[in-house]
Design an enzyme around this catalytic site. Structure first.
Site, PDB file in Angstrom:
ATOM      1  CG  ASP A 289      47.551  69.023  89.084  1.00 44.06           C
ATOM      2  OD1 ASP A 289      46.374  69.158  88.724  1.00 44.06           O
ATOM      3  OD2 ASP A 289      48.524  69.210  88.326  1.00 44.06           O
ATOM      4  CB  CYS A 342      43.658  70.322  83.684  1.00 44.88           C
ATOM      5  SG  CYS A 342      43.614  68.517  83.596  1.00 44.88           S
TER       6      CYS A 342
END
Length: 394
Positions: A289, A342
């Site tokens: 991530d 993101c």
């Protein structure tokens, strides 16, 4: 505090933030220096500040100036209110509008100004999202919804909804993930809810849950969360499949409360130091991530939209390349490497996958998926990379 006093406080805070102060630090400092302000006042001022930051360009156009006061004038006008009635100088409210302020202001121009996007970034977002760019940016102008993840090791979704409703919090299921609930009413009281404190519920964006749902792990398999942060995705994966979970982060302090949260959730997560990863490898799945622009979550951190610049974006893409190469060495033959950001930008997403595949023979991209804020959660990118089985061994 009166509505006018709240606006005046928000305008002062915005001037500090526009001058470079971090938004959260400015808000915390204001609260400490104004003990008389109640929780409702603090919440209202926070909302005003963040609403203004999300819509900084369009409100500056409406208000006639990119200042705290100008943004508050713009926000009043956008809401359909007569700014002169709010800016009346009564009590601790903002001073009356000057003649110039009363005459200033215009409708924002179509394109990046109306969508509250920096000019330099608009072409990249159009190239990255195509026809979805305007809808994604429009969603980033609004407040983020509050989402919960139901830990199905502790309860069911129906039971969780019933328990929340009995305590005054209404929710609805979210289509992005089977474990996701969107809070409809009663969001502010959730921090003290027993179900949250017990591990039956976690605060987690619905798109983040959807990304976690896409991460493959065989039952009893081994997973490394290479850039774990708070470890929310590891907890989500662990709620649906039993396995051995290891978390790592370049800043270990980010994982400080992960062991306790995992224990409440009924999981065991080992937080490994960097020099211990080699001994733990290989893993069936490595989740990356990666640090990124955060452009998919700018409604939660709108200041990031205005502080990002091309040089910082170049730094981030270089770091993403480094992390992918480092993380892939911990994947077992035939295993999976999951790359997540993101970010809405192809430069941080598809282009990084293409660069990795070009530099690292033996890897293939098995799947890609993009979520935008128009889908009802934050913006995320997910890529599933596979390491080919070496048939020459054994």
């Amino acid at each position: 505090m009166t509505p006018g006093a709240r606006v005046a406080a928000a305008a002062d805070l915005l001037d500090d933030i526009l001058g470079g102060a971090p938004a959260e630090k400015a808000l915390t400092g204001w609260a400490r220096g104004h003990r008389f302000a109640g929780s409702k006042d603090r919440a209202a001022i926070r909302d005003l500040v963040y609403d203004a930051l999300r819509r900084r360009r369009s409100l500056a156009a409406l208000g006639g100036a990119e200042t705290g006061r100008g943004l508050m004038i713009g926000l009043a006008r956008e809401s359909g209110h007569d700014a002169a009635l709010l800016f009346d100088g009564v009590g601790y409210g903002p001073a009356p509008l000057s003649e110039a302020e009363a005459e200033a202001g215009r409708a924002p121009l179509d394109g990046p100004e109306a969508l509250d996007c920096p000019d330099w970034l608009w072409p990249d977002l159009q190239d990255s999202l195509g026809a979805d760019a305007a809808a994604a940016l429009a969603a980033l102008r609004e407040r983020a919804p509050v989402h919960l993840r139901v830990n199905t090791r502790r309860t069911t979704v129906d039971e969780a909804q019933a328990q929340l409703a009995a305590a005054g919090t209404d929710t609805r299921r979210h289509p992005l993930s089977a474990t996701a609930l969107e809070v409809v009413t009663g969001a502010r009281r959730l921090r003290a809810d027993p179900a949250v404190l017990s591990g039956a519920l976690e605060f987690q964006d619905a798109a983040s849950q959807a990304v976690s749902d896409l991460v493959p792990l065989p039952e009893g398999g081994r997973l490394l969360d290479y850039c774990a942060g708070g470890g929310g995705k590891t907890l989500a994966i662990g709620a649906r499949v039993k396995g051995h979970f290891v978390a790592h982060d370049a800043a270990p302090r980010r994982m400080a409360d992960l062991p306790a949260r995992a224990a409440r959730a009924g999981l065991a997560v080992h937080c490994a130091a960097p020099d211990a990863l080699a001994a733990e490898a290989p893993f069936d799945t490595v989740l990356v991530d990666a640090p990124c622009s955060g452009s998919g979550s700018w409604r939660r951190d709108p200041q990031g939209k205005w502080t990002l610049d091309p040089a910082r974006l170049d730094e981030l893409t270089a770091l993403q390349d480094e992390i992918l190469v480092a993380a892939c060495g911990h994947v077992a033959q035939g295993g999976s490497l999951c790359y997540v950001t993101c970010s809405l930008l192809a430069r941080e997403n598809e282009e990084r996958i293409a660069a990795f595949l070009s530099a690292m023979p033996g890897w293939t991209c098995r799947a890609q998926h993009r979520f935008t804020p128009a889908d009802g959660g934050d913006g995320f990118f997910f890529a599933l990379l596979g390491r080919d089985v070496d048939t020459t061994q054994g």
